[in-house]
Write an enzyme that holds these catalytic residues in place. Structure first.
Site, PDB file in Angstrom:
ATOM      1  N   ASP A 491      18.945 -30.322  -2.819  1.00 19.21           N
ATOM      2  CA  ASP A 491      17.901 -28.881  -2.193  1.00 19.21           C
ATOM      3  C   ASP A 491      18.826 -27.440  -1.587  1.00 19.21           C
ATOM      4  O   ASP A 491      19.750 -28.363  -0.938  1.00 19.21           O
ATOM      5  CB  ASP A 491      17.178 -29.936  -1.038  1.00 19.21           C
ATOM      6  CG  ASP A 491      16.334 -28.982  -0.618  1.00 19.21           C
ATOM      7  OD1 ASP A 491      15.688 -27.966  -1.183  1.00 19.21           O
ATOM      8  OD2 ASP A 491      16.185 -28.831   0.770  1.00 19.21           O
ATOM      9  N   ASP A 812      16.292 -34.005   2.201  1.00 19.13           N
ATOM     10  CA  ASP A 812      16.320 -34.382   2.802  1.00 19.13           C
ATOM     11  C   ASP A 812      14.819 -35.870   3.091  1.00 19.13           C
ATOM     12  O   ASP A 812      14.234 -35.272   1.544  1.00 19.13           O
ATOM     13  CB  ASP A 812      15.491 -33.384   3.997  1.00 19.13           C
ATOM     14  CG  ASP A 812      14.604 -32.066   3.666  1.00 19.13           C
ATOM     15  OD1 ASP A 812      14.475 -32.739   2.486  1.00 19.13           O
ATOM     16  OD2 ASP A 812      14.519 -31.252   4.592  1.00 19.13           O
ATOM     17  N   ASP A 816      11.513 -34.598  -0.514  1.00 25.21           N
ATOM     18  CA  ASP A 816      12.346 -34.266  -1.754  1.00 25.21           C
ATOM     19  C   ASP A 816      12.077 -36.020  -1.838  1.00 25.21           C
ATOM     20  O   ASP A 816      12.458 -36.777  -3.354  1.00 25.21           O
ATOM     21  CB  ASP A 816      13.567 -34.362  -1.238  1.00 25.21           C
ATOM     22  CG  ASP A 816      13.703 -32.866  -1.220  1.00 25.21           C
ATOM     23  OD1 ASP A 816      13.117 -31.804  -1.429  1.00 25.21           O
ATOM     24  OD2 ASP A 816      14.736 -32.243  -0.470  1.00 25.21           O
TER      25      ASP A 816
END
Length: 1193
Positions: A491, A812, A816
């Site tokens: 991410d 995190d 997600d």
């Protein structure tokens, strides 16, 4: 209807069963007949001793059948149940859980009568249901299948706003019947029950069986001692598991009293009595000692707002705003995933709350009005508990690979045993009883009882190493997966880049595209929007919220007070009073506030430039150019806009519809934020790339920003192309970042395009791919995914898995979650502690301190849940069963006191290891503050470095298990040969000899499993499976070399032997053949360890792994001493006869040659068969062509 397909996340299918009467069970009546036959036909016809051997065999078979019903659910159903077609005849059902959700179970089926609502109709409805892992599934006659007990979580917004709780006692009673109380009732297991479970494990039974065999071979003392140790061992395992489960039971719904609206009035009820549909008053609730109470269930806010700390569920330390659903459209359906900002989750703590005075239903204690959605194990906290309790799979060695491997070895053992049986039966003087006994000893000697122990030690070592670095793992079986990973997804925001934003200035207001960083030159409106359009909030006199919004407030130098007023710190300017907030929603990509400045009302909006663009009255000509310019530099750009509202009262302003507030806007500039990349991101990612991993970025950010950051952290190295709608309006096209190159999009050409360019795809294009079913053709080749919604992240992960890639996702814990759960290895980063810099030797001190700092930073873990990792302490109950026979691998010979003494020392050492939780030998206990519900791995670091740690440990574990399989295999094959051939020659191994060889084996194994991984990842990859040409060729080649050495040495010894006759079943006498075969088998054993040790490029090499090196040197020294007959007394104690000089020299030279031959064979194979990246493109083409076929059908 025999079978129902449920197809949910928990249950795959359900089979209906009916329990058979005990007499008609298949483990009762067939055996009754067999025993009668034995009495009537076998006993009269043969010698009574032989008849007893037959009876022994039958009893063993009966016990085995009975045990199989405990080991295999399918077998249990076959034996004890019959299948039924009508659900009303069934009284149990067999449940097959969804993939990766544990093992099958048989659960009882319940029937209950429901009172119909109205009193006039006395029809009783019948409900058929079963409970599986704390969830209730109900049979639906219409759908002809079972479905999960529904909770009121998907109704329309209007439905919730109208709810008034349970209107009558009867309704409340019916709801309690339906959903049960709001408690985590987890049955406390007893020590006896756990002990029984451990004793029934296949490996334990196998060991008891071996002990029985040795008893028959007249080693009473030794066998009974071993049995006693085994039981001791199992009981310590059961005890530690009991401790863990008792810890879990401490997790309770906080016993607070709440005001609940029941039967038309507010009453006080305990949190455990809440029911779905109850209307409650909830607020910050402190206990007697001032600690905050947690929210007792998942609830939806109808009126008021609250600030909540959700660290216990997501690990995210930033408090979250929760607001009422008042402003939402009445017809909208609630979706908990999308509407998180309206839902209070069970287990989270409310830091402060603001009631809504205008709501018709007034609360007596000034709390927010909320309606309960889910209770008990259905809440978010309950889900996390379920994950920890019923974790996907326990770490056990009984995986299919070890099973197949043992089968492979058993084939060899059967050949050896068959040979002995055939030859033995030809000699009528031999005792048949002893013959059968030695055949069974040969077969059992092949199954290495220490296998499960060795495998779990390898995983445990990794768990401890990770915990020392602040990485916690709740599903330890994922560690070997980490060694196989070939694609790493990251991410962007808060993972690769840091959370601390820098406010750069405002752009797009003048015709020049330069940024204005001096705020005095920017229009007042723009500054006011930055000062007030945010979700910051005061909690205990501290400003908390999104780092980006804090940076903006600091950048314009305004202050924001707890009364929701923003003021300039210096100079003149009007205060801005916030009247109503419409919070940021990820599906809308914008947020808005209604504010009052002096007496005027304004709507202030900020959001993603492309969404705001459609809501502006007139769009400046350079709008798109400007924001693209900054996103190309990797900045985060937000568009600001406003409109003035007509005169109205405050309550009218509050009830304005969100759509009205956010339309017809005037542009007020772009706020540009810089998001610095974390110091070590580029280094870590280039290390991952160098160690043959593909890198992918998945982010919610804009495509250009994403590509810029991706190029800085080595994800993108070729020219980037972004997929977007074609300019001429039909179809899609690939556009380069500087918009100079264009390629028409066609799903067929994606693979070719990916060879020369790095591809980037946005969330809206993913929708297009789903509609045209081109997901499988495109997604596997894409490097950067931008503007991706959380559900799409999950889709990306599952697509990668479909084409056969082993995925790692690092993100995190908040947005997600789905992707982290889907990935083979999910790593959630919690922003808490900077990583502890420890070299390979982390000193005890730094370890303790780092653990302390981690503990102190934790939110007090209310949930002392001791995650799945402890299942290692406890549940891998086949752990220590091992040692019992590790030292007898080479001996089925006589053992008396000495062997038992040394065995006792060894078992004691192993038990100490498993019991000392403190010194990091036992698997660390995972607590709920450490683990996030998001993913199997949780790292308390603000950097992506843990991914390399996890992959290093994974590779190390993988390599260690692989070399253990090889070493055990070679040792067992040699043992089977030695036992069979020597038995026929009447040669046995001496007692002390067996013990010495056992001690060496045990020491070697221990030192091998403690080999540390190298600090840097190598480009070479480990072999992912035990069954590959490399392992099998290596095994067979080395075994052939060993066999030649053995046979030629024994033949050589026989030449020097006088022709004395050896009695086949007599006691042990030292002689030359025995001495030679013992020395040779020992040399082979040591050579096996030395040759098959996998050092570089994954673990320390032999010379770096000092204990292993010293053990090897000691063993070599020991042979040279006993072969050269330096100390006669030592050789007498070992019952070895002196070797003739010629034979001795030959032996030592042959040993060296054997070692060199094996060494070069192994090196040759490692060179010829390196570990490869899985050939996923083949799988991808196959999957895509299968999809095509389906479409045409």
């Amino acid at each position: 209807m025999l079978r129902f397909h449920v197809g949910g996340k928990v249950v795959e299918k359900v089979d209906l069963l009916r329990k058979s009467h005990w007499a008609w069970r298949l483990d009762v009546w067939p055996f009754a007949i067999i025993y009668v036959l034995w009495l009537t036909t076998v006993v009269p016809s043969i010698d009574f001793g032989d008849a007893l051997i037959v009876l022994g065999g039958l009893v063993a078979l009966h016990i085995l059948v009975w045990l199989f019903t405990a080991w295999s659910v399918d077998f249990k159903c076959f034996v004890q149940y019959s299948k039924v077609n009508d659900i009303h005849h069934a009284d149990a059902c067999k449940i097959t859980p969804a993939k990766f959700s544990g093992s099958k179970e048989v659960v009882p089926l319940h029937f209950r009568k429901l009172q119909a609502g109205s009193s006039s109709s006395s029809v009783d409805l019948e409900e058929i249901y079963f409970d599986f892992r704390k969830q209730c599934f109900i049979f639906s006659k219409e759908k002809e299948t079972f479905f999960k007990l529904p909770y009121p979580t998907k109704e329309t917004i209007g439905y919730y706003l109208k709810s008034t709780g349970h209107g009558s006692e009867a309704k409340a009673f019916a709801a309690t019947e339906k959903w049960g109380r709001n408690v985590f009732d987890y049955p406390q297991p007893t020590f006896q029950k756990l002990m029984k479970e451990h004793i029934m494990e296949p490996f334990f039974v196998f060991q008891v069986f071996c002990v029985g065999l040795w008893c028959l071979d007249e080693y009473w003392y030794y066998s009974l001692f071993t049995l006693f140790m085994l039981f001791m061992f199992e009981s310590t395992m059961a005890k530690s598991r009991l401790k863990t489960l008792t810890e879990l039971r401490r997790v309770r719904v906080d016993g607070q009293t709440l005001m609940v609206y029941r039967c038309g009035k507010w009453v006080k009820l305990s949190g455990t009595d809440l029911l779905p549909g109850d209307v409650v008053s909830i607020g910050r609730n402190s206990g007697p000692n001032g600690e905050d109470k947690a929210v007792p269930a998942d609830m939806l806010i109808l009126a008021g707002s609250a600030i909540v700390n959700e660290a216990i569920l997501t690990g995210e330390s930033t408090p979250q705003w929760k607001v009422s659903i008042m402003g939402r459209g009445i017809e909208e359906k609630l979706s908990i995933k999308r509407d998180k900002s309206h839902v209070l989750f069970g287990g989270t703590k409310i830091l402060q709350h603001t009631p809504d005075k205008a709501f018709p239903l007034k609360t007596p204690d000034g709390g927010c009005v909320a309606v309960v959605l889910r209770t008990g194990f259905e809440t978010s906290q309950g889900k996390l508990m379920r994950t920890i309790l019923f974790s996907t799979d326990r770490v056990t060695a009984n995986s299919w690979e070890s099973g197949l491997f043992i089968l492979f070895l058993v084939v060899f053992a059967l050949i050896a045993a068959g040979y002995v049986l055939k030859k033995g039966l030809e000699d009528p003087t031999r005792s048949k009883y002893k013959l059968l006994l030695s055949c069974s000893l040969i077969i059992t000697s092949v199954i290495p009882p220490e296998l499960p122990m060795e495998l779990s030690i390898a995983v445990n070592t990794s768990l401890i190493a990770l915990a020392r670095r602040g990485i916690f793992c709740t599903e330890p079986f994922r560690i070997p997966f980490a060694g196989k990973v070939d694609i790493c997804c990251f991410d962007k925001t808060g993972t690769l880049t840091s959370d601390d934003m820098e406010f750069c200035g405002v752009g797009g207001l003048t015709s020049s595209m330069e940024l204005e960083s001096d705020m005095s030159n920017v229009s007042v409106r723009t500054v006011e929007i930055l000062a007030s359009c945010h979700a910051l909030v005061y909690v205990d006199n501290k400003l908390v919220g999104d780092p980006l919004e804090k940076a903006a407030l600091k950048g314009i130098d305004w202050s924001y007070k707890s009364d929701e007023k923003a003021m300039p710190k210096r100079g003149s300017g009007n205060a801005v009073q916030i009247v109503q907030r419409h919070h940021f929603a990820s599906h809308l990509k914008r947020m808005a506030v209604v504010v009052r400045i002096q007496e005027e009302f304004f709507a202030f909006v900020k959001g993603a430039p492309e969404t705001i663009q459609d809501r502006l009255i007139d769009v400046p000509s350079s709008y798109v150019e400007t924001y693209k310019k900054y996103t190309r530099q990797g900045s985060r750009v937000l568009a600001l806009a406003f409109k003035s509202l007509p005169d109205m009262t405050v309550s009218e302003a509050r009830s304005l519809d969100r759509d009205i507030v956010e339309s017809g806007l005037t542009f007020a500039g772009f706020a540009v934020f810089n998001c610095p990349i974390r110091a070590d991101s580029a280094r870590v990612l280039s290390e991952l790339k160098a160690s043959s991993h593909d890198l992918v970025m998945i982010t919610g950010d804009q495509a250009l920003t994403a590509c810029h950051v991706a190029s800085q952290v080595h994800i993108v190295s070729k020219p980037a192309l972004i997929l977007g709608p074609a300019r001429n309006g039909d179809g899609y096209e690939w556009i380069s970042t500087d918009e100079t190159q264009m390629f028409q999009y066609s799903e067929k050409e994606v693979e070719a395009l990916s060879e020369s360019h790095d591809l980037c795809v946005g969330g809206d294009c993913i929708e297009m791919l789903q509609q045209t079913s081109a997901v499988l053709q495109v997604i596997p080749y894409v490097k950067v995914f931008a503007r991706v919604a959380p559900e799409q992240k999950e889709l990306i992960m599952t697509t990668f898995k479909t084409v056969g890639r082993i995925t790692l996702m690092c993100g995190d814990g908040t947005n997600d979650v789905g992707a982290l759960k889907q990935a083979d290895v999910g790593v959630a980063l919690l922003n808490a502690v900077p990583p502890i810099q420890s070299g390979n030797s982390s000193s005890e001190k730094s370890k303790d301190e780092s653990m302390k700092s981690i503990k102190s930073k934790k939110s007090k873990p209310t949930l002392e849940a001791t995650g799945k990792a402890t299942i290692l302490n406890g549940e891998g109950s086949s752990k220590g069963k091992g040692t019992t026979r590790s030292d007898t691998n080479l001996s089925a010979g006589n053992r008396h006191l000495t062997a038992a003494e040394i065995q006792r020392q060894k078992l004691k050492k192993m038990m100490d290891e498993l019991n000392e939780e403190g010194d990091g030998h036992a698997a660390p206990v995972v607590k709920l503050g450490d683990a996030s519900m998001a993913s199997p791995f949780t790292a308390k670091h603000a950097s992506v470095a843990p991914t390399t740690d996890i992959i290093r440990q994974g590779r190390s574990t993988l390599v260690t298990t692989l070399q253990m399989f090889k070493i055990l295999g070679l040792n067992c094959l040699a043992t089977a040969y030695v036992l069979s051939v020597m038995y026929l020659d009447g040669v046995k191994l001496g007692d002390v000899q067996a013990t010495i060889s056992g001690v060496f084996t045990a020491a070697f194994f221990l030192f091998i499993s403690h080999a540390r991984p190298l600090p840097t990842l190598s480009a070479a990859r480990p072999h992912p499976n035990v069954f590959c040409s490399y392992v099998l060729l290596s095994l067979l080649g080395q075994f052939a070399i060993h066999l030649c050495f053995l046979i030629s040495s024994v033949n050589e010894a026989e030449k020097h032997m006088p022709d004395e006759c050896i009695e086949p079943d007599s006691d042990f006498h030292p002689n030359l053949v025995n001495t030679v075969s013992y020395m040779v088998s020992m040399m082979i054993q040591v050579a096996t360890f030395a040759v098959n040790y996998m050092g570089h490029p994954f673990n320390q090499s032999v010379s770096e792994n000092k204990p292993f090196l010293y053990a090897l040197l000691a063993a070599v020294g020991f042979f040279t001493v006993i072969a050269s007959d330096l100390f006669r007394d030592l050789n007498d104690w070992l019952k070895l006869v002196p070797l003739p000089v010629g034979l001795r020299n030959k032996l030592l030279i042959w040993a060296l040659l054997m070692y060199l031959a094996c060494y070069f064979w192994e090196r040759l194979l490692r060179w010829a068969f390196p570990g490869k990246v899985p050939a996923w493109k083949k799988r991808q083409r196959l999957a895509a062509s299968n999809l095509e076929k389906k479409k045409h059908v």
